[in-house]
Design an enzyme around this catalytic site. Structure first.
Site, PDB file in Angstrom:
ATOM      1  N   HIS B 119       0.868  -1.190   0.000  1.00  0.00           N
ATOM      2  CA  HIS B 119       0.000   0.000   0.000  1.00  0.00           C
ATOM      3  C   HIS B 119       0.904   1.239   0.000  1.00  0.00           C
ATOM      4  O   HIS B 119       2.017   1.203   0.514  1.00  0.00           O
ATOM      5  CB  HIS B 119      -0.863  -0.053   1.265  1.00  0.00           C
ATOM      6  N   ASP B 196       2.701  -4.345   8.294  1.00  0.00           N
ATOM      7  CA  ASP B 196       1.510  -3.549   8.007  1.00  0.00           C
ATOM      8  C   ASP B 196       0.325  -4.467   8.307  1.00  0.00           C
ATOM      9  O   ASP B 196       0.009  -5.350   7.507  1.00  0.00           O
ATOM     10  CB  ASP B 196       1.507  -3.103   6.542  1.00  0.00           C
ATOM     11  N   GLN B 199      -4.910  -4.740   7.499  1.00  0.00           N
ATOM     12  CA  GLN B 199      -5.965  -5.641   7.007  1.00  0.00           C
ATOM     13  C   GLN B 199      -5.965  -6.974   7.750  1.00  0.00           C
ATOM     14  O   GLN B 199      -6.651  -7.908   7.340  1.00  0.00           O
ATOM     15  CB  GLN B 199      -5.792  -5.893   5.500  1.00  0.00           C
ATOM     16  N   LYS B 222     -10.611   0.834  10.634  1.00  0.00           N
ATOM     17  CA  LYS B 222     -10.804  -0.413   9.887  1.00  0.00           C
ATOM     18  C   LYS B 222     -11.238  -1.559  10.808  1.00  0.00           C
ATOM     19  O   LYS B 222     -11.338  -2.711  10.361  1.00  0.00           O
ATOM     20  CB  LYS B 222      -9.512  -0.795   9.155  1.00  0.00           C
ATOM     21  N   CYS B 366      -4.897   2.458  -3.710  1.00  0.00           N
ATOM     22  CA  CYS B 366      -3.616   2.963  -3.173  1.00  0.00           C
ATOM     23  C   CYS B 366      -2.512   1.917  -3.282  1.00  0.00           C
ATOM     24  O   CYS B 366      -1.633   1.823  -2.418  1.00  0.00           O
ATOM     25  CB  CYS B 366      -3.759   3.408  -1.714  1.00  0.00           C
TER      26      CYS B 366
END
Lengths: 78, 410
Positions: B119, B196, B199, B222, B366
């Site tokens: 991302h 990261d 998600q 999120k 993105c």
């Protein structure tokens, strides 16, 4: 004065300002009797898809024309 | 087992508008419990934190610190001091790379490793920063399914590698990287590992110790929480050694002007990294979101999403003219299905779905390099969460089938 939306490759500025976003913003904000004009290219949104979306959003198409992958549609929110 | 029908009742917009909200990878809806917790805090307990000696400040400070504890427990952190609240994952990513540079952990001649699928919140800060200081970014390429070719990592890693940073779950393909395998290789050459987790933390059981990572980044919005709060988690021993690149209110024990400079005694983590008035109200919201997810059980959440993803993959793959992006094998991916309808602009498909009250994301998400590599000008992305049920998947599949039937020959 009708609001004009360009669904064209040329009108793409950035992911934040893409033509389809401007279209949905205009459709959702339009009041009764408000007129919009969409000038588009099939490669961005197929003519038939646009007509369907306009109908779903409560617009009446009062003028339309197409040729060579481009089209112009005038619609009024009913 | 997660009862999505009951969960839905906590999300007013779903019941009011009859919307199939499938844009969870972008941001999630907020349950009434989170909204009420924030409203109640603002009504009854709000004050600035760690500054006043009045009881409102004490109350607010306690709530703010409890939020750190709640998040720490949720991700299996050693202590709440390892949890730093910032604005979002992007800010956490920026702060971390600048902190490592400011402390000489990465610099001239060093390398950071990341993948072609990252991302922009990871790609942009890290690639630009390492170049700025005279180092180099090494990119792990992806295969034709958009999956990082982790088999090339051994060739890429070297004694110059200081950080390996990558997405746990791809926000485009939903591919789930085997974090422990990457950690093992990174450790063998003494590199730090940054995950990261934007998600993954919201969608599955997540434990920083079990994963063996050094830092993690994720966002509150999120995971049912509000916007304006993100988390940088870091190992306590590392955070204690690092001085922040950003100073400001609330970061120091003392500051003395000496000549034309300042001598600073930094406060302990996490405070030294939380410059200025922090996201207090948002932290309260995030704590409530964590409590909500804990009650659901993250194993239940993961299992639920797995079923939705598998059904979506099966349904969409069956439609002629639809190309699924990413691995076809459902066991390799989680919670996200991106696809294209051949010959049709994804934005147009997305807008058409919206007219059927199905909310998806369209574009490059993105992740422009990944799309370029896969030869795509954008995709339609459906992403699932706790309030989606099988009927949402069926609506999506049915709508795409209708779209293809009506317009595929046009």
């Amino acid at each position: 004065m009708a609001k004009v939306i360009e669904l064209t490759e040329e009108a793409f500025r950035s992911c934040r300002e893409k033509p389809t976003f401007k279209l949905i913003a205009t459709l959702t904000e339009a009041g009764m009797g408000e007129e919009i004009v969409v000038v588009g290219e099939d490669q961005i949104m197929r003519y038939e898809v646009l007509l369907d979306i306009l109908t779903q959003e409560g617009f009446e198409v009062v003028e339309k024309g197409r040729g060579l992958g481009r089209y112009r549609v005038r619609a009024v929110r009913g | 087992m997660l009862d999505c029908g009951t969960v839905r009742e906590d999300f007013e917009v779903i019941t009011r508008e009859g919307i199939a909200y499938l844009d969870n990878a972008a941001s999630t809806l907020k349950p009434r419990q989170v909204i009420e917790a924030m409203a109640s805090f603002m009504r009854e307990s709000y004050a600035n934190v760690h500054r006043g000696v009045h009881r409102l400040s004490v109350r607010a400070s306690a709530a703010y610190e409890l939020a750190h504890e709640a998040v720490a427990k949720f991700i299996g952190a050693g202590s709440w001091e390892e949890v730093i609240f910032l604005r979002n994952t992007t800010e956490a990513s920026q702060l971390l790379v600048e902190t490592l540079i400011a402390n000489g952990v990465i610099g001239e001649g060093n390398e950071v490793v990341l993948t072609e699928a990252e991302h922009h919140s990871v790609l942009l800060p890290w690639v630009r920063a390492i170049k700025r200081v005279g180092g180099r970014a090494r990119i792990v390429p992806v295969d034709d399914e958009g999956v990082p070719r982790w088999g090339t990592l051994d060739e890429i890693l070297s004694e110059r590698t200081k950080v390996v940073i990558f997405a746990h779950v791809s926000n485009v393909t939903g591919y789930v990287t085997d974090v422990k395998e990457v950690v093992k290789k990174a450790r063998s050459i003494g590199s730090l590992v940054v995950l990261d987790a934007a998600q993954s933390v919201p969608h599955m059981p997540f434990n920083v110790k079990e994963l063996g990572i050094d830092f993690a980044l994720f966002s509150g919005h999120k995971m049912l929480g509000p916007t304006g709060i993100g988390v940088l988690w870091g190992r306590a021993d590392l955070l204690r050694e690092l001085k922040p690149p950003l100073g400001g209110g609330g970061t120091v024990r003392d500051v003395v002007i000496v000549g034309d400079g300042v001598e600073v005694e930094w406060d302990d983590p996490p405070w030294r990294f939380e410059a200025g008035t922090p996201p207090i109200i948002e932290a309260v919201g995030l704590a409530e979101a964590v409590a909500y997810l804990t009650r659901l059980g993250m194993s239940n959440v993961a299992e639920h999403e797995k079923e939705l993803t598998t059904r979506a993959l099966a349904g969409l793959s069956d439609i002629e003219g639809v190309r699924i992006i990413g691995p076809r094998n459902p066991s390799m991916r989680h919670g996200i299905v991106s696809f294209v309808v051949r010959g049709h602009n994804p934005d147009a498909v997305g807008l058409w779905l919206d007219s059927r009250k199905i909310a998806v994301r369209t574009g490059k998400h993105c992740a422009h390099p990944l799309h370029q590599r896969l030869g795509l000008d954008g995709t339609v992305r459906a992403s699932f969460y706790v309030y989606n049920c099988i009927d949402d998947v069926e609506r999506l599949v049915s709508a795409i089938r209708e779209y293809v039937t009506r317009y595929a020959g046009v």
